[in-house]
Design an enzyme around this catalytic site. Sequence first.
Site, mmCIF file in Angstrom:
data_model
loop_
_atom_site.group_PDB
_atom_site.id
_atom_site.type_symbol
_atom_site.label_atom_id
_atom_site.label_comp_id
_atom_site.label_asym_id
_atom_site.label_seq_id
_atom_site.Cartn_x
_atom_site.Cartn_y
_atom_site.Cartn_z
ATOM 1 C CG ASP A 19 -0.267 -0.468 2.583
ATOM 2 O OD1 ASP A 19 1.331 0.111 2.899
ATOM 3 O OD2 ASP A 19 -0.551 -0.667 3.733
ATOM 4 C CG HIS A 69 -6.031 -0.507 8.307
ATOM 5 N ND1 HIS A 69 -5.454 0.920 7.803
ATOM 6 C CD2 HIS A 69 -4.814 -1.072 8.925
ATOM 7 C CE1 HIS A 69 -4.824 1.461 8.710
ATOM 8 N NE2 HIS A 69 -3.771 0.705 8.602
ATOM 9 C CD GLU A 87 -8.404 2.948 5.947
ATOM 10 O OE1 GLU A 87 -8.765 1.940 7.379
ATOM 11 O OE2 GLU A 87 -7.830 3.912 6.128
HETATM 12 C C1 F6R Z 1 1.278 -0.553 6.202
HETATM 13 C C2 F6R Z 1 -0.091 -1.196 6.664
HETATM 14 C C3 F6R Z 1 -0.666 -0.753 7.628
HETATM 15 C C4 F6R Z 1 -0.438 -1.140 9.368
HETATM 16 C C5 F6R Z 1 -1.154 -0.601 10.643
HETATM 17 C C6 F6R Z 1 -0.585 -1.524 11.370
HETATM 18 O O1 F6R Z 1 2.072 -1.176 5.299
HETATM 19 O O2 F6R Z 1 -0.038 -2.023 5.885
HETATM 20 O O3 F6R Z 1 -2.395 -2.123 7.525
HETATM 21 O O4 F6R Z 1 0.163 -1.980 9.453
HETATM 22 O O5 F6R Z 1 -1.619 0.190 9.822
HETATM 23 O O6 F6R Z 1 0.351 0.086 11.988
HETATM 24 P P1 F6R Z 1 1.739 -0.338 12.347
HETATM 25 O O7 F6R Z 1 2.175 -1.364 12.250
HETATM 26 O O8 F6R Z 1 2.621 0.723 12.689
HETATM 27 O O9 F6R Z 1 1.340 -0.262 14.078
#
Ligand code: F6R
Length: 241
Positions: A67, A139, A144
């Site tokens: 993403d 998500h 979302e």
């Molecule tokens: C980013 C992604 C997001 C994150 C999620 C958790 O490429 O795919 O879905 O994995 O928002 O983010 P962190 O790891 O920063 O808590």
Amino acid sequence: MKTVISRDPSEAARSVARSIAEFIVQNPGSLMCFAAGDTPLSAFAELIKLQDSGEVDLSSVFYVGLDEWVGLGRETRGSCVQVMFDSFYDPAHIPADHVRVFDGLCVDTEAEKARIVDWIQEHGGKIDFTLLGIGMNGHIGFNEPYAGLPEGCIVIGLDDTTKAVSPKYFDRPLPVERGIGVGAGELKKARKILLMATGAHKADIVRKTVLDAPSPSVPASLLADHPDIAIYLDEAAASSL
Ligand code: F6R
């Protein structure tokens, strides 16, 4: 969903890295899709250590970006592409022709989605292995709440929680509104899915993902009936299970 609970985030990172390395060794030529965000960074570091010690060749597979924030490119600290190149593709010495990622600065998001779908088609028509984090709203990538299970790629307006969490990635205020990424239905077609979450702040969303009935309000829960899915947690993230 198989649950693997480690004592702390470092042990979880080592377990995740070992699982990824094992898959790569057994399935060279595969298409891998890794989340950016904070959670997998230590697993990437462990994976690179495994390559350095000769246990895996990370260039024996191909990679597709998961993403990107629409409007952000590699020069923006905190963009997915900056995180992935600086924490994984570059230090792992992955050849440029083994990687295709979303360009958040693209002018034509439909063409950008098609460019990524083409890459997936060129590599067997589906992602083989995906490593996903879980957002505070459940998500996965930028799928979302209530986005369902779209196949191919998506462009989506960001949920309020995603926008509220986003400043932790950036070194200056950035008004992010949309994301582009691989759809949850496309991710669910992967042969193997590995979810990773660490920290007490993830305990509630982990409980909803693992224990509650699948719900479109918690996108990660929609993956729960996949035949080969595991969630790797540290004790803090597992504390409400
Ligand atoms: C980013 C992604 C997001 C994150 C999620 C958790 O490429 O795919 O879905 O994995 O928002 O983010 P962190 O790891 O920063 O808590």
